[in-house]
Write an enzyme that holds these catalytic residues in place. Structure first.
Site, PDB file in Angstrom:
ATOM      1  N   CYS A 116       0.634  -1.194   0.100  1.00  0.00           N
ATOM      2  CA  CYS A 116      -0.157  -0.084   0.085  1.00  0.00           C
ATOM      3  C   CYS A 116       0.855   1.202   0.009  1.00  0.00           C
ATOM      4  O   CYS A 116       0.217   2.292  -0.232  1.00  0.00           O
ATOM      5  CB  CYS A 116      -0.780  -0.170   1.318  1.00  0.00           C
ATOM      6  SG  CYS A 116      -2.256  -1.255   1.099  1.00  0.00           S
ATOM      7  N   HIS A 256      -3.479   7.353   3.085  1.00  0.00           N
ATOM      8  CA  HIS A 256      -3.771   6.026   2.336  1.00  0.00           C
ATOM      9  C   HIS A 256      -5.179   5.518   2.919  1.00  0.00           C
ATOM     10  O   HIS A 256      -5.466   5.936   4.321  1.00  0.00           O
ATOM     11  CB  HIS A 256      -2.806   5.222   2.586  1.00  0.00           C
ATOM     12  CG  HIS A 256      -3.038   3.670   2.412  1.00  0.00           C
ATOM     13  ND1 HIS A 256      -3.590   3.471   1.166  1.00  0.00           N
ATOM     14  CD2 HIS A 256      -3.088   2.621   2.951  1.00  0.00           C
ATOM     15  CE1 HIS A 256      -3.930   2.234   0.993  1.00  0.00           C
ATOM     16  NE2 HIS A 256      -3.713   1.713   2.394  1.00  0.00           N
ATOM     17  N   ASN A 286     -10.190   0.126  -0.057  1.00  0.00           N
ATOM     18  CA  ASN A 286      -8.814   0.204   0.149  1.00  0.00           C
ATOM     19  C   ASN A 286      -8.462  -0.299  -1.283  1.00  0.00           C
ATOM     20  O   ASN A 286      -8.495  -1.202  -1.646  1.00  0.00           O
ATOM     21  CB  ASN A 286      -8.220  -0.610   1.173  1.00  0.00           C
ATOM     22  CG  ASN A 286      -6.725  -0.346   0.923  1.00  0.00           C
ATOM     23  OD1 ASN A 286      -6.091   0.039   0.112  1.00  0.00           O
ATOM     24  ND2 ASN A 286      -5.885  -1.133   2.129  1.00  0.00           N
TER      25      ASN A 286
END
Length: 331
Positions: A116, A256, A286
């Protein structure tokens, strides 16, 4: 002659049409909308359902959106960096195919993988190429087809992830705008807590690994959450301290989009007002490498030349970090 900084000069994004809502997930696993929303902030996520289309399809769409919005000739691009955790296939680099398909025929390309944090790390790489003076236009794309590695009978992961892509173009700047500072970290302790067991060189694909569902993402949610909360908050506070930034100096937090509670904890440590914290996790979930550039794409009209943006991310491995960037243009 002023020193060169690397500024973002154009952005783009793309998400697939298919919407996987919390209500639909209730029919797949034992969960409900209230539980998912309260713990993650996610209401829906987008999935790429068409057969034969992978991460490159998402990346190409996002890059084309950037080229159109920025009125960019793809032949002028020197380098394409493809930030992804879900390449189309092993060995054959996804970024190379994407560059060719968008007409960036004069660029070289490669993939960058840091879970990520891939796009965040890619920002550092893109900026370094620009600041070296060797290259004038570096296209950084963050894209992931997370649905390709998610087990939709595992409620620990299927509620979290979605598919999407975003892109940012980096160019030289002589006004002191663009990337100002970075603080990037990693720690191999995270290897066991967020991973896919099979398909790599340790445990190659076999009949047994497929039957044992070892090609899907495994996440120890509580452990990853604990590290992510402290990691993202720590680096965001650190980057502010190193650059003598107060909460008044920071215009936007580009965090994020893994979990709304992690975003809130990071903003709280930075003492930021809620209106400075950009969020689209409720729409996309996500999207791994795509969360940061999708925020840029969705909220481009909010940014003003000279605005101070703090980027923060946390990913498997573990990888994490923060970047301080001054916005370079008015839309």
């Amino acid at each position: 002659m002023n020193s060169i900084t690397a500024a973002i000069t154009a952005v783009g994004g793309y998400v697939p049409d298919f919407v996987l809502s919390n209500e639909v997930l209730e029919t797949l696993v034992e969960t409900n909308d209230e539980w998912i929303t309260s713990r993650t902030g996610i209401k829906e996520r987008r999935l790429l359902k068409e057969s034969g289309k992978g991460t490159s399809f998402l990346a190409i769409k996002a890059a084309q959106d950037l080229l159109e919005r920025g009125n960019i000739d793809p032949k002028e691009i020197d380098l394409v960096i493809m930030a992804t955790a879900t390449p189309d296939m092993p060995v054959a680099t996804t970024g190379v195919y994407v560059a060719t398909q968008i007409g960036a025929v004069n660029a070289f390309a490669y993939d960058l993988s840091a879970a990520c944090s891939s796009f965040l790390y890619g920002m550092s790489a893109a900026a370094a190429y620009i600041q070296s003076g060797r290259y004038k236009k570096v296209l950084l794309i963050g894209a992931d087809k997370m649905s390709s590695i998610i087990d939709y009978t595992d409620r620990a992961t299927c509620i979290i992830f979605g598919d999407g892509a975003g892109a940012a173009l980096f160019e030289p700047n002589y006004e002191g705008l663009g990337l100002q500072d970075e603080y990037l970290r990693s720690d191999g302790i995270g290897r066991e807590y967020l991973k896919i067991d099979a398909g790599g060189s340790i445990l190659p694909a076999s009949k047994e690994t497929v039957e044992n569902s070892q090609h899907f993402v495994f996440q120890d949610g509580k452990t990853v959450y604990k590290y992510a909360v402290s990691g993202m908050a720590d680096v965001s506070e650190k980057i502010m301290q190193r650059n003598n930034l107060t909460k008044e100096d920071v215009n936007w937090l580009i965090a994020h989009q893994a979990n709304k509670r992690i975003i809130d904890a990071t903003a709280s440590r930075m003492d930021l007002e809620e209106e400075k914290v950009l969020v689209n996790i409720h729409k996309y979930g996500n999207t791994t490498s795509a969360t940061l550039p999708l925020l840029l794409s969705d909220f481009e009209n909010k940014f003003k030349k000279g605005d101070n943006l703090i980027f923060a991310a946390f990913g498997g491995g573990f990888t994490w970090g923060a970047i301080y960037l001054k916005w370079a243009y008015n839309k």
